[in-house]
Design a protein around this motif. Structure first.
Motif, short mmCIF file in Angstrom:
data_model
loop_
_atom_site.label_atom_id
_atom_site.label_comp_id
_atom_site.label_asym_id
_atom_site.label_seq_id
_atom_site.Cartn_x
_atom_site.Cartn_y
_atom_site.Cartn_z
N GLY A 111 0.78 -1.23 0.00
CA GLY A 111 0.00 0.00 0.00
C GLY A 111 0.81 1.28 0.00
N PHE A 114 -0.43 4.79 -1.55
CA PHE A 114 -0.60 5.94 -0.66
C PHE A 114 0.12 7.16 -1.21
CE2 PHE A 114 1.43 8.23 2.99
CZ PHE A 114 0.30 8.92 3.40
N VAL A 146 -1.76 8.54 -4.17
CA VAL A 146 -2.98 9.25 -3.77
C VAL A 146 -2.64 10.66 -3.31
CG1 VAL A 146 -4.78 9.34 -2.00
CG2 VAL A 146 -4.35 7.20 -3.22
N PHE A 179 -8.52 10.39 -4.93
CA PHE A 179 -8.58 8.95 -5.14
C PHE A 179 -8.88 8.65 -6.61
CE2 PHE A 179 -8.20 8.89 -0.79
CZ PHE A 179 -8.46 7.68 -0.17
N ILE A 223 -5.85 1.97 1.09
CA ILE A 223 -5.53 2.98 2.10
C ILE A 223 -6.10 2.57 3.46
CG2 ILE A 223 -5.80 5.39 2.77
CD1 ILE A 223 -3.91 4.91 0.40
N SER A 224 -7.30 2.04 3.48
CA SER A 224 -7.92 1.61 4.73
C SER A 224 -7.11 0.49 5.39
CB SER A 224 -9.36 1.14 4.50
OG SER A 224 -10.16 2.22 4.06
N GLU A 279 -3.93 2.03 6.87
CA GLU A 279 -4.21 2.73 8.12
C GLU A 279 -4.46 1.74 9.25
OE1 GLU A 279 -6.18 6.96 6.67
OE2 GLU A 279 -7.47 5.18 6.77
N GLY A 306 -0.01 11.39 8.80
CA GLY A 306 0.07 11.10 7.38
C GLY A 306 1.20 11.86 6.71
N TYR A 351 4.17 10.06 4.88
CA TYR A 351 4.35 10.33 3.46
C TYR A 351 5.80 10.71 3.15
CZ TYR A 351 4.32 13.00 -0.89
OH TYR A 351 4.63 13.49 -2.13
#
Length: 301
Positions: free
Chosen positions: A7, A11, A14, A20, A38-39, A42, A63, A67
């Motif tokens: 992911g 991420f 995005v 999205f 993304i879920s 997280e 985030g 990132y």
């Protein structure tokens, strides 16, 4: 380690895409698939990375930290892959190339087609657009640009040649209206203009003393594609003011006649550009070398 990377690239995409939906388009996934990735990311980290609304998202404080780390990590992975790949004798993998529409079709694509035949493991993806793409944001390996370079801090470049402009017309047009010789002779002649965003480009040429002058032509047609301008000229609809690499092809084929050669006031440089990197992948290097070797053989001016 594999689970830790799950992911991460999605991420980053995005965040950089800003939505999205756009990220899904770039990654060729559905919007719901992006949301699920993304879920899961997280949930694994135990923190919320993005504040979501129906139309947009913003990074949370966690985030933002994550990132920044992800971008550096992916850059290191890319550099490592490039370093390994640069030692491979056979170019392979996907090579994304952005080229101007007409110049790309006429001059660049044949070189890349030959490269594809030479290297079967090389997958070449060519995008034809007169828009100056952001190579880094849009994940292109290289691009061909006509005009002055702007983003020299992030891009490397090698010069391919210089684009000059000349004026031509069909034999039928010249038989009907005569061939202009002096600059004053162009008054009353019809010119097929290049136009972008509703604004037609002026026909600026050099006078005998080296000064710039605008030709007094009448505009009936304005087009935003140089090949379409050439087609209109071949149809006898007026004079055309075109890059030599395009005009010369039609002159050689007997479809157009030279009226005034190398008359543009400022020739434009042509470059191949790519993102700066410590290790240039073999797939990119072989494409750059092929373009540098073959494009100057063409009659650009």
């Amino acid at each position: 380690m594999t689970n830790e990377l799950d992911g991460v690239a999605v991420f980053v995409q995005v965040v950089e895409a800003g939505s999205f939906t756009l990220a899904a388009e770039r990654l060729h996934l559905t919007r719901s698939a992006i949301g699920k990735v993304i879920s899961r990311l997280e949930a694994r980290l135990g923190v919320r990375l993005l504040h979501r609304t129906t139309r947009s998202h913003t990074l949370t404080e966690a985030g933002r930290v994550y990132y920044d780390r992800c971008v550096r990590a992916l850059a290191e992975l890319d550099a490592g892959a490039a370093e390994v790949e640069s030692g491979l004798s056979e170019p392979r993998g996907r090579l994304r190339v952005s080229v101007p529409i007409a110049f790309g079709h006429q001059c660049v694509a044949p070189v890349l087609f030959a490269l594809a035949r030479q290297h079967p493991k090389l997958q070449i993806d060519i995008s034809f657009s007169d828009r100056a793409v952001d190579l880094i944001e849009e994940h292109f390996d290289l691009a061909v640009r006509i005009g002055d370079l702007r983003d020299t801090t992030r891009l490397e470049a090698r010069r391919l040649g210089t684009q000059h402009l000349s004026i031509g017309a069909s034999a039928s047009y010249l038989a009907q209206y005569g061939k202009p010789v002096a600059l004053e002779d162009f008054a009353g002649h019809t010119g097929i203009s290049y136009s972008r965003n509703g604004t037609a480009s002026a026909w600026q040429v050099l006078d005998a003393d080296g000064s710039e002058r605008e030709l007094p032509i009448t505009r009936q047609l304005s087009l935003d594609d140089v090949q379409a301008i050439a087609d209109a000229g071949i149809a006898g609809l007026g004079l055309v003011y075109l890059p030599c690499w395009l005009l010369e092809r039609h002159i050689a084929a007997g479809k157009l006649v030279a009226v005034r050669e190398l008359c543009g006031p400022r020739p434009l440089p042509i470059h191949v550009v790519w993102p700066k990197t410590p290790y240039l992948p073999s797939k990119t290097r072989c494409a750059v070398d092929a373009l540098v070797a073959e494009i100057p053989k063409l009659k650009l001016g």
